[in-house]
Motif scaffolding. Sequence first.
Motif, short mmCIF file in Angstrom:
data_model
loop_
_atom_site.label_atom_id
_atom_site.label_comp_id
_atom_site.label_asym_id
_atom_site.label_seq_id
_atom_site.Cartn_x
_atom_site.Cartn_y
_atom_site.Cartn_z
N GLY A 255 -23.74 27.54 -35.85
CA GLY A 255 -24.22 26.16 -36.00
C GLY A 255 -25.45 25.85 -35.18
N PHE A 256 -25.94 26.80 -34.37
CA PHE A 256 -27.18 26.62 -33.62
C PHE A 256 -28.34 27.13 -34.47
N THR A 257 -29.51 26.53 -34.30
CA THR A 257 -30.69 27.07 -34.94
C THR A 257 -31.04 28.41 -34.29
N GLN A 258 -31.93 29.15 -34.91
CA GLN A 258 -32.31 30.46 -34.39
C GLN A 258 -32.88 30.35 -32.97
N GLY A 259 -33.75 29.38 -32.77
CA GLY A 259 -34.33 29.20 -31.44
C GLY A 259 -33.31 28.78 -30.41
N ALA A 260 -32.43 27.86 -30.78
CA ALA A 260 -31.40 27.41 -29.84
C ALA A 260 -30.41 28.53 -29.51
N SER B 245 -35.29 2.92 -41.54
CA SER B 245 -35.28 2.60 -42.98
C SER B 245 -34.06 3.16 -43.68
N GLY B 246 -32.94 3.31 -42.93
CA GLY B 246 -31.71 3.79 -43.53
C GLY B 246 -31.66 5.29 -43.75
N ARG B 247 -32.67 6.00 -43.30
CA ARG B 247 -32.73 7.45 -43.49
C ARG B 247 -32.49 8.13 -42.13
N ILE B 248 -31.47 9.00 -42.05
CA ILE B 248 -31.12 9.61 -40.77
C ILE B 248 -32.17 10.65 -40.39
N ALA B 249 -32.79 10.44 -39.21
CA ALA B 249 -33.82 11.35 -38.74
C ALA B 249 -33.30 12.33 -37.70
N GLY B 250 -32.25 11.96 -36.99
CA GLY B 250 -31.71 12.84 -35.95
C GLY B 250 -30.44 12.28 -35.37
N VAL B 251 -29.65 13.15 -34.77
CA VAL B 251 -28.37 12.76 -34.18
C VAL B 251 -28.22 13.43 -32.82
N THR B 252 -27.78 12.64 -31.85
CA THR B 252 -27.39 13.17 -30.54
C THR B 252 -25.88 13.05 -30.41
N ALA B 253 -25.22 14.16 -30.13
CA ALA B 253 -23.76 14.15 -29.93
C ALA B 253 -23.48 14.24 -28.45
N ARG B 254 -22.87 13.19 -27.90
CA ARG B 254 -22.44 13.21 -26.50
C ARG B 254 -21.03 13.81 -26.45
N ILE B 255 -20.90 14.90 -25.74
CA ILE B 255 -19.67 15.69 -25.81
C ILE B 255 -18.88 15.63 -24.52
N ALA B 256 -17.55 15.70 -24.65
CA ALA B 256 -16.64 15.77 -23.50
C ALA B 256 -15.52 16.72 -23.88
N LEU B 257 -15.51 17.90 -23.26
CA LEU B 257 -14.51 18.92 -23.54
C LEU B 257 -13.84 19.32 -22.22
N PHE C 260 -28.27 18.14 -29.48
CA PHE C 260 -29.17 17.46 -30.39
C PHE C 260 -29.14 18.19 -31.73
N LEU C 261 -28.98 17.42 -32.80
CA LEU C 261 -28.81 18.02 -34.12
C LEU C 261 -29.88 17.55 -35.10
N THR C 262 -30.23 18.45 -35.99
CA THR C 262 -31.15 18.14 -37.07
C THR C 262 -30.58 18.71 -38.36
N ARG C 263 -31.01 18.17 -39.48
CA ARG C 263 -30.51 18.64 -40.76
C ARG C 263 -31.52 19.60 -41.37
N LYS C 264 -31.06 20.84 -41.61
CA LYS C 264 -31.93 21.86 -42.18
C LYS C 264 -31.30 22.35 -43.48
N GLU C 265 -32.02 22.17 -44.56
CA GLU C 265 -31.55 22.58 -45.88
C GLU C 265 -30.16 22.01 -46.18
N GLY C 266 -29.97 20.74 -45.82
CA GLY C 266 -28.72 20.04 -46.11
C GLY C 266 -27.59 20.30 -45.15
N THR C 267 -27.84 21.11 -44.10
CA THR C 267 -26.78 21.44 -43.13
C THR C 267 -27.20 21.00 -41.73
#
Length: 202
Positions: free
Chosen positions: A108-113, A151-163, A182-189
């Motif tokens: 679920g991480f991008t190649q760089g991450a 404008s109602g279009r999701i540009a990015g999401v930050t997930a604050r996590i507690a595990l 920090f998450l981004t949508r790439k090719e629908g995922t």
Amino acid sequence: MRSPIHGRVAAATVAVICLSMMTACSDDEPRAQSAPTTPASSTTTVAEPAVAPPLTTQAEVKKVVGKLESGGRGQLVRQITPVVDTWWEAAYLGGTWPRTAFRDAFPGFTQGATKEARRDKDLLSNADIGADVTAVTATKRDVRLDVIAPSGRIAGVTARIALDYDTTGEQPHQVTVRGRVFLTRKEGTWRIFGYDVRKAVK
């Protein structure tokens, strides 16, 4: 107590088991010239303590900059939570213990991450303690989402996590993981492209 581990990166581009025991007692030899007797029986059931189901992640959208469409919050939770859960299971909670291999702990991480996460494997997985762990039990799994949606279009999401989780082994540990991914949508995922995380091992 170990010193907390910190990491920051921005990269571009998760029945009750009952044991029944039955014993039967019978009179094997009826007395002479007497009517057959009916064997007496008794049943004893011993119930083991209830086994708690695995802890599930509690997730919700907390902040929205912009506006989400009707039903957008629930849909986003359903899309993002599995991304975080899959990482947690691969890196901290699941698998066979003890183990020392964590190269594939960042689905679920991008190649760089992923490249950065492998460098920070002691922070973003159990690479630091995995060799001594025999089992892992999660005690807290929380995800809070902050969303940017101009404008109602999701540009990015930050997930604050507690595990939080406990480990067993020669030296048991209590571990806490806090921070943001920090998450981004790439090719629908949705994929994790960066993180700002700290980890403490007691």
